[in-house]
Design a protein around this motif. Sequence first.
Motif, PDB file in Angstrom:
ATOM      1  N   ILE A  82       0.844  -1.206   0.000  1.00  0.00           N
ATOM      2  CA  ILE A  82       0.000   0.000   0.000  1.00  0.00           C
ATOM      3  C   ILE A  82       0.876   1.252   0.000  1.00  0.00           C
ATOM      4  CG2 ILE A  82      -1.603   1.380   1.401  1.00  0.00           C
ATOM      5  CD1 ILE A  82      -3.039  -1.249   2.126  1.00  0.00           C
ATOM      6  N   GLY A  83       1.930   1.242   0.825  1.00  0.00           N
ATOM      7  CA  GLY A  83       2.853   2.374   0.860  1.00  0.00           C
ATOM      8  C   GLY A  83       3.489   2.633  -0.495  1.00  0.00           C
ATOM      9  N   LEU A  84       3.950   1.576  -1.155  1.00  0.00           N
ATOM     10  CA  LEU A  84       4.590   1.725  -2.461  1.00  0.00           C
ATOM     11  C   LEU A  84       3.579   2.158  -3.531  1.00  0.00           C
ATOM     12  CD1 LEU A  84       7.051  -1.297  -2.336  1.00  0.00           C
ATOM     13  CD2 LEU A  84       7.592   1.132  -2.040  1.00  0.00           C
ATOM     14  N   ALA A  85       2.324   1.712  -3.393  1.00  0.00           N
ATOM     15  CA  ALA A  85       1.280   2.146  -4.337  1.00  0.00           C
ATOM     16  C   ALA A  85       1.046   3.652  -4.201  1.00  0.00           C
ATOM     17  CB  ALA A  85      -0.021   1.377  -4.084  1.00  0.00           C
ATOM     18  N   LEU A  86       1.001   4.157  -2.972  1.00  0.00           N
ATOM     19  CA  LEU A  86       0.833   5.600  -2.753  1.00  0.00           C
ATOM     20  C   LEU A  86       2.028   6.377  -3.301  1.00  0.00           C
ATOM     21  CD1 LEU A  86      -0.680   5.530   0.836  1.00  0.00           C
ATOM     22  CD2 LEU A  86      -1.798   6.496  -1.182  1.00  0.00           C
ATOM     23  N   LYS A  87       3.224   5.834  -3.068  1.00  0.00           N
ATOM     24  CA  LYS A  87       4.451   6.485  -3.548  1.00  0.00           C
ATOM     25  C   LYS A  87       4.444   6.580  -5.077  1.00  0.00           C
ATOM     26  CE  LYS A  87       9.465   5.634  -3.588  1.00  0.00           C
ATOM     27  NZ  LYS A  87       9.672   4.952  -4.883  1.00  0.00           N
ATOM     28  N   SER A  88       4.091   5.496  -5.768  1.00  0.00           N
ATOM     29  CA  SER A  88       4.117   5.533  -7.231  1.00  0.00           C
ATOM     30  C   SER A  88       3.016   6.438  -7.776  1.00  0.00           C
ATOM     31  CB  SER A  88       4.038   4.134  -7.832  1.00  0.00           C
ATOM     32  OG  SER A  88       2.771   3.578  -7.623  1.00  0.00           O
ATOM     33  N   GLN A  89       1.882   6.510  -7.088  1.00  0.00           N
ATOM     34  CA  GLN A  89       0.795   7.413  -7.482  1.00  0.00           C
ATOM     35  C   GLN A  89       1.286   8.869  -7.434  1.00  0.00           C
ATOM     36  OE1 GLN A  89      -2.378   6.655  -8.369  1.00  0.00           O
ATOM     37  NE2 GLN A  89      -3.261   8.686  -8.358  1.00  0.00           N
TER      38      GLN A  89
END
Length: 154
Positions: free
Chosen positions: A111-118
């Motif tokens: 989830i953290g990496l998904a937010l970062k890439s967004q």
Amino acid sequence: SDIIKVEHHYQPANSASECCLPSYLLSIHLGKPITLQRKIDGRRSSDYLVEGDIMISPPYLNRKLSWDNDAEFLLLRFESKFFSAITQQFSDSECHITPQLKLRDPLIQHIGLALKSQIETDGLCNRLYAESIMNALVVHILHRYSSKKHEISL
């Protein structure tokens, strides 16, 4: 103020940080391994952190941190009121998140990496996307890491 802040940090070796913030903090270690020295509410500890190691801190946790190598990490900050609003939907009594100094949790990491890439692709996070994904994250944290886990019904 924003209920969610996502920050990508690079900190040089032998730095130190002291904080006592009013928000919930979730830190995901991204870079090379580091040895992290901590003093939390007067108690010292040390951990060897590798990529994917996660720390969860409740609000107003007095902590002093220092590290031996260049550190890269993702910091998610969310306001207490956002957390409380979700907590109230799950439990009649007060839920407290117990500080987690080093844990492995693939869901939190993803989830953290998904937010970062967004953020990296859009420059800023779509608010609905960010809030939805943070809702899922907070529910997961309450379910796994709160002091009242047995009372949370899904």
